[in-house]
Design an enzyme around this catalytic site. Structure first.
Site, short mmCIF file in Angstrom:
data_model
loop_
_atom_site.label_atom_id
_atom_site.label_comp_id
_atom_site.label_asym_id
_atom_site.label_seq_id
_atom_site.Cartn_x
_atom_site.Cartn_y
_atom_site.Cartn_z
N CYS A 141 18.74 4.92 34.91
CA CYS A 141 17.94 4.54 36.08
C CYS A 141 16.96 5.65 36.46
O CYS A 141 15.82 5.38 36.80
CB CYS A 141 18.82 4.26 37.29
SG CYS A 141 20.03 2.97 37.06
N HIS A 198 10.11 15.49 60.51
CA HIS A 198 9.40 15.00 61.69
C HIS A 198 8.46 16.11 62.18
O HIS A 198 8.77 17.30 62.06
CB HIS A 198 10.39 14.68 62.82
CG HIS A 198 11.46 13.70 62.44
ND1 HIS A 198 11.20 12.39 62.14
CD2 HIS A 198 12.81 13.85 62.31
CE1 HIS A 198 12.34 11.76 61.86
NE2 HIS A 198 13.33 12.63 61.95
N ARG A 246 25.50 13.01 63.69
CA ARG A 246 24.75 14.12 64.27
C ARG A 246 25.71 14.88 65.18
O ARG A 246 26.33 14.27 66.06
CB ARG A 246 23.55 13.61 65.06
CG ARG A 246 22.63 12.67 64.25
CD ARG A 246 21.72 11.90 65.18
NE ARG A 246 20.86 10.92 64.52
CZ ARG A 246 21.20 9.65 64.31
NH1 ARG A 246 22.38 9.20 64.68
NH2 ARG A 246 20.36 8.83 63.73
N CYS A 273 21.67 1.47 39.57
CA CYS A 273 23.03 1.05 39.21
C CYS A 273 24.09 1.92 39.89
O CYS A 273 25.28 1.68 39.73
CB CYS A 273 23.22 0.98 37.69
SG CYS A 273 23.83 2.50 36.94
N GLU A 300 31.90 27.88 53.15
CA GLU A 300 31.84 26.44 53.33
C GLU A 300 33.23 25.81 53.13
O GLU A 300 33.92 26.10 52.15
CB GLU A 300 30.83 25.84 52.35
CG GLU A 300 30.79 24.32 52.28
CD GLU A 300 30.63 23.62 53.63
OE1 GLU A 300 29.75 23.97 54.41
OE2 GLU A 300 31.45 22.70 53.90
N CYS A 321 21.59 9.22 32.40
CA CYS A 321 21.34 8.30 33.51
C CYS A 321 20.03 7.57 33.22
O CYS A 321 18.96 8.17 33.26
CB CYS A 321 21.25 9.06 34.84
SG CYS A 321 20.65 8.04 36.20
N VAL A 357 37.29 27.89 57.40
CA VAL A 357 37.75 29.00 58.25
C VAL A 357 38.78 28.41 59.21
O VAL A 357 38.46 27.51 60.00
CB VAL A 357 36.55 29.62 59.01
CG1 VAL A 357 37.03 30.64 60.03
CG2 VAL A 357 35.57 30.24 58.02
N ILE A 391 22.86 21.34 66.20
CA ILE A 391 21.63 21.03 65.44
C ILE A 391 21.76 19.57 64.99
O ILE A 391 21.94 19.26 63.81
CB ILE A 391 21.47 21.98 64.22
CG1 ILE A 391 21.69 23.45 64.62
CG2 ILE A 391 20.10 21.79 63.59
CD1 ILE A 391 20.65 24.02 65.56
C1 LIG Z 1 21.99 9.30 60.23
C2 LIG Z 1 21.24 10.59 60.38
C3 LIG Z 1 19.86 10.64 60.12
C4 LIG Z 1 19.17 11.84 60.29
N1 LIG Z 1 17.86 11.91 59.92
C5 LIG Z 1 17.20 13.09 60.00
C6 LIG Z 1 15.86 13.20 59.56
O1 LIG Z 1 15.29 12.26 59.02
N2 LIG Z 1 15.23 14.38 59.74
C7 LIG Z 1 15.83 15.46 60.32
O2 LIG Z 1 15.19 16.49 60.48
N3 LIG Z 1 17.14 15.39 60.70
C8 LIG Z 1 17.82 14.25 60.54
N4 LIG Z 1 19.14 14.17 60.90
C9 LIG Z 1 19.79 15.37 61.41
C10 LIG Z 1 20.18 16.34 60.30
O3 LIG Z 1 20.88 15.68 59.28
C11 LIG Z 1 21.05 17.46 60.89
O4 LIG Z 1 20.39 17.98 62.01
C12 LIG Z 1 21.27 18.59 59.90
O5 LIG Z 1 21.71 18.11 58.65
C13 LIG Z 1 22.31 19.56 60.46
O6 LIG Z 1 22.56 20.51 59.48
P1 LIG Z 1 23.68 21.61 59.71
O7 LIG Z 1 23.63 22.52 58.54
O8 LIG Z 1 23.51 22.22 61.05
O9 LIG Z 1 25.04 20.79 59.76
P2 LIG Z 1 25.91 20.21 58.50
O10 LIG Z 1 25.04 19.71 57.43
O11 LIG Z 1 26.87 19.25 59.09
O12 LIG Z 1 26.63 21.48 57.97
C14 LIG Z 1 27.69 22.11 58.64
C15 LIG Z 1 28.65 22.60 57.58
O13 LIG Z 1 29.66 23.40 58.18
C16 LIG Z 1 30.85 23.19 57.46
N5 LIG Z 1 31.99 23.59 58.29
C17 LIG Z 1 32.43 23.02 59.44
N6 LIG Z 1 33.51 23.65 59.91
C18 LIG Z 1 33.78 24.65 59.03
C19 LIG Z 1 34.80 25.63 58.96
N7 LIG Z 1 35.77 25.74 59.89
N8 LIG Z 1 34.79 26.50 57.91
C20 LIG Z 1 33.80 26.44 56.96
N9 LIG Z 1 32.83 25.51 56.98
C21 LIG Z 1 32.81 24.63 58.02
C22 LIG Z 1 30.84 21.70 57.16
O14 LIG Z 1 31.68 21.37 56.08
C23 LIG Z 1 29.37 21.47 56.86
O15 LIG Z 1 29.09 21.53 55.47
C24 LIG Z 1 19.86 13.00 60.74
C25 LIG Z 1 21.23 12.95 60.98
C26 LIG Z 1 21.91 11.76 60.78
C27 LIG Z 1 23.40 11.74 60.98
#
Ligand SMILES: Cc1cc2nc3c(=O)[nH]c(=O)nc-3n(C[C@H](O)[C@H](O)[C@H](O)COP(=O)(O)OP(=O)(O)OC[C@H]3O[C@@H](n4cnc5c(N)ncnc54)[C@H](O)[C@@H]3O)c2cc1C
Length: 492
Positions: free
Chosen positions: A404, A52, A311, A439, A34, A402, A175, A337
């Protein structure tokens, strides 16, 4: 220095953590890498937390399959991994004949995607299911399988279970380059040292395009569909998730309860510059007015926090990309994703396991694999007898830091010593909610800094808010022994 693993997963968001957990049952060495200093600091910390049900995505898409299956798996995952998941059901509210036609279309989509027990209901049933829903709604799609979680809690629980089963976690390790040596596999360069692996899983969220390019595969172009979210103070009873009729790119502004009885208004959807995490007055106004349409009596003055996330959308497609690379052997993508990645995470992990098997990688289950992660003690939610028992074993369970969220010192200490544990104020907050309340840490932040400094054996000035560099303390504290000694009795 070079560490060797069979599998490296890049990205410790909910997707990467779920994949690590799924693969840790097998006789393979795994490293979860990470860039940030903790788990779930990308999109996985800034979302609505809704599981969902899967009636929204177009049938036949990868997203539709992952969403419906992920939602189905959540019950088992929450039991095994010890995180809170409330399967409350949800209502999509309609107000016109046109809305009713859209709801029927959504229901048919859902049935095609395998979503169970979908039903169009009228005003009486709406009022019964959620008395605070707008009484002007004439129809709704009732979907009993929808639920919600704290998304970072899911990612943390999955990562802890993976680590308990032998996976390694490298934090603060972006990376920056990927080499493909002649003998096969990959060598990943990070500031924490190189990692050599046979199998590379790209779960890097908005960084997925870069990882793909560095690994010699096609450049995936990512765009940033940004969203603002508002969190309101707790309610005596959590609101059943209420959705508006969706738009072509977004589910619209949703009002939902949370596992801790807050109300969340989620989320706007605007194409913005990559990495933009600002909140915008126009977005917040859209959230509040959208929420009032669903819950007219919602007191929107009770917002305790607004935040934003992005997203990670693959350009020119609205779908997830979960596949083996066809040009780089050993590379697998869980990219694009964008949403709903929270709801889909257990299914994406399951699909990744299948892809590895289909690619001929032998996955032999370890005899000592343990799917269970015990839920850490949550003092606030614990029954009175358990509270007494905890205080008996250690008086620090009775020292509330905490107020709250009623989080005692011992719970914060436990959050720091979990594996992987908290190393920042926000890391503590995500693990045990200290600072999450009304808070917003105004009262407890300095105490959390002291506890972190003491437990990690560093000076308070070396304790960050979040990532390295986000220092809070810039000089000596009033109590110079605070970072080495216990909290002074008179403070407790
Ligand atoms: C406003 C909002 C509301 C949403 N609401 C919902 C919801 O209610 N329900 C739902 O199912 N989904 C929801 N989503 C979508 C959901 O948040 C994402 O689909 C999901 O979190 C994606 O997860 P991920 O692990 O693929 O990506 P991330 O959580 O972005 O993780 C990717 C990770 O890769 C790391 N990374 C990137 N490049 C490198 C590198 N070169 N080297 C090492 N690490 C790296 C990043 O630091 C990060 O931690 C929402 C999204 C948003 C923005």
């Amino acid at each position: 220095m070079e560490a060797r693993y069979d599998i490296a997963i890049v990205g410790a968001g909910i997707t990467g953590c779920a994949i690590a957990r799924q693969l840790a049952r097998y006789d393979k060495t795994i490293c979860l890498i990470e860039a940030a200093d903790d788990i779930a600091l990308g999109a996985s910390k800034a979302n609505g937390g809704l599981v969902h049900a899967g009636y929204d995505p177009a049938p036949g898409t990868t997203k539709a399959r992952m969403n419906a299956r992920g939602c189905e798996l959540y019950g088992r995952w929450s039991e095994e991994l010890g995180f809170l998941f409330h399967r409350t059901g949800s209502l999509v509210l309609g107000f016109t004949d046109e809305d009713l036609a859209t709801l029927e279309h959504l229901r048919d989509n859902g049935l095609a995607n395998g979503v169970p027990h979908l039903e169009i209901v009228g005003p009486d049933r709406i009022a019964e299911l959620e008395p605070r829903a707008n009484p002007d709604a004439t129809c709704a799609l009732w979907c009993p399988s929808t639920g919600y979680v704290d998304p970072f809690e899911v990612a943390i629980a999955a990562a802890e279970n993976a680590v308990a089963n032998g996976a390694a976690f490298m934090r603060g390790a972006p990376v920056t380059a990927i080499d493909r040596p002649k003998e096969g596999g990959f060598v990943l360069s990070t500031p924490k040292g190189d990692v050599r692996c046979e199998i590379l899983i790209n779960a890097a969220g908005s960084g997925a395009g870069e990882i793909s390019r560095m690994a010699g595969d096609r450049g995936l172009r990512m765009v940033w569909r940004q969203g603002n979210i508002a969190v309101l103070d707790k309610e005596p009873r959590a609101i059943t998730p209420l959705y508006p009729v969706p738009t072509p790119v977004s589910k619209g502004v949703i009002v939902t309860g949370t596992v801790h009885n807050n109300t969340v208004i989620t989320a706007t959807a605007e194409m913005r510059e990559q990495g933009d995490k600002d909140t915008y007055a126009g977005d917040v106004e859209a959230l509040l007015s959208g929420a009032r349409k669903l819950v007219p009596d919602l007191d929107t003055r009770r917002v305790v926090r607004t935040f934003a996330g992005g997203r990670a959308v693959l350009e020119k497609t609205n779908d997830f990309l979960i596949e083996a690379s066809d040009s780089t052997p050993g590379l697998f993508h869980a990219a694009g994703i964008q949403s709903p990645g929270v709801a889909s995470a257990p299914a994406v992990a399951e699909r990744m396991e299948q892809l590895l098997s289909e690619a001929g990688i032998e996955l032999v289950e370890r005899a000592d694999w343990n799917p269970i992660r015990r839920m850490p003690d949550d003092f606030d939610l614990a029954p009175l007898e358990r509270k007494e028992e905890l205080i008996e074993t250690d008086p620090a369970w009775g020292r509330i830091v905490c107020r709250c969220e009623t989080v005692p010192e011992a719970e914060i200490v436990a959050a720091i010593h979990r594996k992987p544990g908290a190393i920042s104020v926000e890391g503590v907050k995500r693990r045990c909610r200290a600072g999450m309340g009304r808070c917003q840490s105004g009262f407890c932040q300095s105490r959390v800094v002291e506890i972190l400094a003491r437990e990690l054996g560093v000076a308070p000035s070396e304790v960050p808010l979040e990532d390295t560099g986000s220092w809070i303390v810039d000089g000596p504290l009033k109590n110079p022994d605070a970072h080495t000694g216990a909290i002074a009795e008179e403070d407790c």
